[in-house]
Design a protein around this motif. Sequence first.
Motif, PDB file in Angstrom:
ATOM      1  N   ASP A   3       0.946  -1.202   0.099  1.00 28.18           N
ATOM      2  CA  ASP A   3       0.042   0.183  -0.173  1.00 28.18           C
ATOM      3  C   ASP A   3       0.816   1.093   0.089  1.00 28.18           C
ATOM      4  O   ASP A   3       1.795   1.468   0.978  1.00 28.18           O
ATOM      5  N   ASN A   4       0.817   2.222  -1.166  1.00 27.56           N
ATOM      6  CA  ASN A   4       1.622   3.190  -1.061  1.00 27.56           C
ATOM      7  C   ASN A   4       1.293   4.242  -1.966  1.00 27.56           C
ATOM      8  O   ASN A   4       0.330   4.311  -2.702  1.00 27.56           O
ATOM      9  N   TYR A  22       5.839   6.737   1.628  1.00 29.60           N
ATOM     10  CA  TYR A  22       6.100   5.601   2.430  1.00 29.60           C
ATOM     11  C   TYR A  22       5.604   4.369   1.435  1.00 29.60           C
ATOM     12  O   TYR A  22       4.867   4.464   0.502  1.00 29.60           O
ATOM     13  N   GLN A  24       3.739   0.506   2.767  1.00 28.96           N
ATOM     14  CA  GLN A  24       2.965  -0.160   3.636  1.00 28.96           C
ATOM     15  C   GLN A  24       2.911  -1.699   3.369  1.00 28.96           C
ATOM     16  O   GLN A  24       2.292  -1.978   2.190  1.00 28.96           O
ATOM     17  N   LYS A  25       3.349  -2.567   3.987  1.00 30.50           N
ATOM     18  CA  LYS A  25       3.284  -4.085   3.709  1.00 30.50           C
ATOM     19  C   LYS A  25       3.235  -4.955   5.018  1.00 30.50           C
ATOM     20  O   LYS A  25       3.981  -4.817   6.008  1.00 30.50           O
ATOM     21  N   GLN A  26       2.212  -6.041   4.800  1.00 29.20           N
ATOM     22  CA  GLN A  26       2.240  -7.036   5.686  1.00 29.20           C
ATOM     23  C   GLN A  26       3.360  -8.276   5.312  1.00 29.20           C
ATOM     24  O   GLN A  26       3.312  -8.419   4.319  1.00 29.20           O
ATOM     25  N   THR A 102       1.684  -5.513   9.897  1.00 33.23           N
ATOM     26  CA  THR A 102       1.930  -4.606   8.771  1.00 33.23           C
ATOM     27  C   THR A 102       2.937  -3.449   9.122  1.00 33.23           C
ATOM     28  O   THR A 102       2.667  -2.924  10.130  1.00 33.23           O
ATOM     29  N   ARG A 104       4.894  -0.117   8.182  1.00 35.70           N
ATOM     30  CA  ARG A 104       4.648   1.139   7.284  1.00 35.70           C
ATOM     31  C   ARG A 104       6.125   1.859   7.223  1.00 35.70           C
ATOM     32  O   ARG A 104       6.859   1.907   8.543  1.00 35.70           O
ATOM     33  N   GLU A 106       8.626   4.748   6.244  1.00 37.46           N
ATOM     34  CA  GLU A 106       8.504   6.169   5.640  1.00 37.46           C
ATOM     35  C   GLU A 106       9.809   6.722   5.658  1.00 37.46           C
ATOM     36  O   GLU A 106      10.834   6.734   6.552  1.00 37.46           O
ATOM     37  N   CYS A 125      10.577   2.986  10.425  1.00 29.62           N
ATOM     38  CA  CYS A 125       9.610   1.698  10.080  1.00 29.62           C
ATOM     39  C   CYS A 125       8.637   1.654  11.446  1.00 29.62           C
ATOM     40  O   CYS A 125       9.280   1.623  12.475  1.00 29.62           O
TER      41      CYS A 125
END
Length: 147
Positions: A3-4, A22, A24-26, A102, A104, A106, A125
């Motif tokens: 998610d970015n 940023y 975002q990744k699980q 998850t 994040r 940045e 992170c």
Amino acid sequence: MLDNLPRGTICIEDLEIGMSRYVQKQITDRDIELFAEVSTDRNPVHLDDAYAMDTRFEGRIAHGMLTASLISAVIGEQLPGHGSVYMRQDLTFLAPVRPGDTVRAEVTVADIDHARRRVTLDCRCSVGDTVVLKGEALVLAPSRKFD
């Protein structure tokens, strides 16, 4: 799934202090297994539930450098983006990342040296409200003058 923000390039001429991006990744079990394979780091704290339960972490954790690699993704894909060259990365690991968390990642522009095309980035992170990693990167940023 990441998610970015949009990917691409921000040339040094367009960078501003405080600019931030940023991803975002699980983190999945598969991510950990693939990272172990690629890096050859097969420490059982990452791969063996029984072993990891007897450690200070009381369970499996992701490789710290797997988490840090998300910073590289932001730098290489978004800020400054394509054409960036890593010069230095300092990291402090503050808390573990577990399968299913998850993250994040940045980066924020902290300083710009236009004459040398160098950009200092604050990096962090987080998992929820917990900062799991922080640091600073120095990158050579792309420029429209050198395209």
